[in-house]
Design an enzyme around this catalytic site. Structure first.
Site, PDB file in Angstrom:
ATOM      1  N   CYS A  30       2.326   8.976   3.323  1.00 11.84           N
ATOM      2  CA  CYS A  30       2.181  10.388   2.983  1.00 11.84           C
ATOM      3  C   CYS A  30       0.759  10.861   3.301  1.00 11.84           C
ATOM      4  O   CYS A  30      -0.195  10.095   3.207  1.00 11.84           O
ATOM      5  CB  CYS A  30       2.456  10.612   1.505  1.00 11.84           C
ATOM      6  SG  CYS A  30       3.879   9.680   0.894  1.00 11.84           S
ATOM      7  N   CYS A  36       7.567   7.152   2.113  1.00 10.21           N
ATOM      8  CA  CYS A  36       7.093   8.526   2.226  1.00 10.21           C
ATOM      9  C   CYS A  36       8.020   9.364   1.335  1.00 10.21           C
ATOM     10  O   CYS A  36       8.804   8.818   0.568  1.00 10.21           O
ATOM     11  CB  CYS A  36       7.036   9.016   3.665  1.00 10.21           C
ATOM     12  SG  CYS A  36       8.614   9.118   4.508  1.00 10.21           S
ATOM     13  N   CYS A  96       2.704  10.780  -2.776  1.00  6.71           N
ATOM     14  CA  CYS A  96       3.476   9.613  -2.374  1.00  6.71           C
ATOM     15  C   CYS A  96       4.382   9.138  -3.512  1.00  6.71           C
ATOM     16  O   CYS A  96       4.070   9.334  -4.694  1.00  6.71           O
ATOM     17  CB  CYS A  96       2.542   8.483  -1.970  1.00  6.71           C
ATOM     18  SG  CYS A  96       1.735   8.740  -0.388  1.00  6.71           S
TER      19      CYS A  96
END
Length: 290
Positions: free
Chosen positions: A85, A13, A90
């Protein structure tokens, strides 16, 4: 073999602060030493205290974790990459490993005025969503060998048989193969599907009335092999591999899925096999230990 093959996972993430950290902790707890687990982010910061607290409720300690940059991760060190994400971009990770995307909103809700308990509740929700996804992922790892399906059989109950027949003819792009006053059967070669509509008229339905799931395989030997595979995998066998003659003659095996649904693995008989039908039409078992 079916299922997924991986011995290492990388969770990504942006900040490597909450979602990917909780995913790493949950995956380590779930897989143990069987799978190498890492996490990282494109803009690493710190492990969020609410993530630490939410995970501690499950007995998983993130206290020694630290946020890591994706740049520090060897591209060859992961068999599977999972990005978490949602609204953010991302991280870019240059690897040929298969990828999955699990978009989950950042539980920190930085721009919302929340009490600590309200914020922690968002972390609990995200934690539990990740855990549920990981449980499915773990169940798909190293799935044992199974049958070689040629067609899938499914059935549903409908209140209006004619209206449903019209809708599914439109949806499947094929007219029904046959119908009675109680059911309509579609066979779609394009979808490799045998789909049955059964009228919901209050009468009891069971597997012998087409109300079940099923997989068609090619031959009697395939049904026997499916029986052996089911035994090895530990799936409940409701009726062992056998040849039945009444109704539609079939080589068949009945299993029960984890939700209690009955599943038939079946093969249609050849003309030569049909010629061997016994006079009493009693089932013939295909495995000696049935």
């Amino acid at each position: 073999m079916p299922g997924l093959r991986f011995d290492s996972i990388l969770f990504l993430c942006v900040a490597n602060s909450a979602r990917s950290q909780m995913a790493e902790g949950l995956a380590r707890h779930l897989f143990g030493d069987a799978v190498r687990v890492q996490s990282a982010g494109s803009e690493p910061s710190r492990v969020n205290p609410f993530a630490i607290k939410a995970m501690a409720e499950l007995g998983i300690d993130l206290g020694a974790h630290s946020s890591k940059s994706v740049q520090t991760i060897d591209p060859d060190s992961a068999d599977l990459v999972i990005t978490l994400c949602a609204e953010e971009v991302c991280p870019v990770y240059l690897s040929l490993a298969p990828r999955m995307h699990w978009p989950l909103q950042d539980p920190d809700r930085k721009h919302e005025d929340l009490t600590d308990e309200e914020r922690l509740q968002y972390f609990r929700v995200t934690r539990d969503q990740i855990r549920a996804r990981l449980e499915v992922l773990a169940a798909l790892r190293d799935v044992p060998p199974g049958p070689d399906p040629r067609e899938f059989h499914a059935s549903i109950r409908v209140p209006d048989l004619a209206a449903a027949a019209r809708f599914y003819t439109w949806l499947l792009g094929v007219a029904p193969k046959e119908w009675t006053h109680r059911y309509v059967t579609f066979v779609s070669e394009a979808l490799r599907t045998n789909f049955v509509l059964l009228v919901s008229d209050g009468k009891e339905l069971h597997q012998d009335t087409l109300y079940h799931l099923g997989v068609n395989v090619s031959t009697k030997d395939d049904v026997i092999e499916a029986h052996r595979h089911a035994e090895a995998a530990g799936w409940p066998i409701r009726k062992p591999a056998r040849t039945t003659w009444r109704g539609t003659p079939l080589h068949e095996l009945w299993l029960e899925d984890p939700g209690g649904n009955l599943v038939e693995i079946y093969a249609r008989l050849t003309d030569a096999e049909l010629a061997e039908m016994p006079a009493d039409q009693e089932p013939v078992f295909l495995v000696t230990d049935a």
